[in-house]
Design a protein around this motif. Structure first.
Motif, PDB file in Angstrom:
ATOM      1  N   ALA A   1       3.464  -8.790   1.607  1.00  0.00           N
ATOM      2  CA  ALA A   1       3.662  -7.470   0.998  1.00  0.00           C
ATOM      3  C   ALA A   1       3.656  -6.388   2.064  1.00  0.00           C
ATOM      4  O   ALA A   1       4.444  -5.428   1.998  1.00  0.00           O
ATOM      5  N   ARG A   2       2.799  -6.536   3.072  1.00  0.00           N
ATOM      6  CA  ARG A   2       2.763  -5.574   4.182  1.00  0.00           C
ATOM      7  C   ARG A   2       4.097  -5.562   4.918  1.00  0.00           C
ATOM      8  O   ARG A   2       4.642  -4.505   5.206  1.00  0.00           O
ATOM      9  N   ALA A   3       4.608  -6.753   5.208  1.00  0.00           N
ATOM     10  CA  ALA A   3       5.878  -6.849   5.937  1.00  0.00           C
ATOM     11  C   ALA A   3       7.022  -6.239   5.129  1.00  0.00           C
ATOM     12  O   ALA A   3       7.855  -5.510   5.668  1.00  0.00           O
TER      13      ALA A   3
ATOM     14  N   VAL B   1      -1.074   6.578   7.999  1.00  0.00           N
ATOM     15  CA  VAL B   1      -1.398   5.714   6.866  1.00  0.00           C
ATOM     16  C   VAL B   1      -1.694   4.302   7.356  1.00  0.00           C
ATOM     17  O   VAL B   1      -1.306   3.913   8.457  1.00  0.00           O
ATOM     18  N   ASP B   2      -2.382   3.557   6.514  1.00  0.00           N
ATOM     19  CA  ASP B   2      -2.634   2.138   6.749  1.00  0.00           C
ATOM     20  C   ASP B   2      -2.529   1.438   5.402  1.00  0.00           C
ATOM     21  O   ASP B   2      -2.581   2.075   4.349  1.00  0.00           O
ATOM     22  N   PHE B   3      -2.400   0.132   5.432  1.00  0.00           N
ATOM     23  CA  PHE B   3      -2.344  -0.636   4.196  1.00  0.00           C
ATOM     24  C   PHE B   3      -3.712  -0.633   3.525  1.00  0.00           C
ATOM     25  O   PHE B   3      -4.743  -0.598   4.195  1.00  0.00           O
ATOM     26  N   VAL B   4      -3.708  -0.674   2.213  1.00  0.00           N
ATOM     27  CA  VAL B   4      -4.970  -0.795   1.491  1.00  0.00           C
ATOM     28  C   VAL B   4      -5.560  -2.165   1.787  1.00  0.00           C
ATOM     29  O   VAL B   4      -4.827  -3.127   2.024  1.00  0.00           O
ATOM     30  N   PRO B   5      -6.888  -2.273   1.802  1.00  0.00           N
ATOM     31  CA  PRO B   5      -7.506  -3.574   2.035  1.00  0.00           C
ATOM     32  C   PRO B   5      -7.053  -4.592   0.986  1.00  0.00           C
ATOM     33  O   PRO B   5      -6.878  -4.262  -0.191  1.00  0.00           O
TER      34      PRO B   5
END
Length: 89
Positions: free
Chosen positions: A28-30, A18-22
């Motif tokens: 929020a990622r952290a 998975v990856d973060f949405v653009p």
């Protein structure tokens, strides 16, 4: 469980799939990554064939159940290809 022997091509830890949405802000990622790590899901093994692992590996298992009616991880994560894992997006 992180050191359990794995056969190449039979799966991958969630963080490789998975990856973060653009557009997701860095804070929020952290926070999301910290929450996934604290829950044991960040490096939970995702099997290519969907089978349950040997209990001796002490892996974190997430079993899909009733669809989520509120916010879900699909709002902040997207599947990515991990060609050598055997898991499809």
């Amino acid at each position: 469980h992180r050191a359990a022997p794995r056969t190449p091509g039979t799966g991958a830890p969630l963080y490789r799939l998975v990856d973060f949405v653009p557009g997701l802000p860095p804070d929020a990622r952290a926070g999301l990554e910290a929450a996934l790590e604290a829950s044991g899901l960040l490096d939970a093994w995702v099997r290519a064939d969907g089978t349950v692992l040997d209990p001796a590996t002490h892996d974190t298992l997430l079993i899909p159940g009733t669809p989520v009616t509120g916010p879900s991880l699909t709002r902040v994560l997207r599947p990515v290809a991990a060609p050598d894992s055997g898991v499809t997006a």
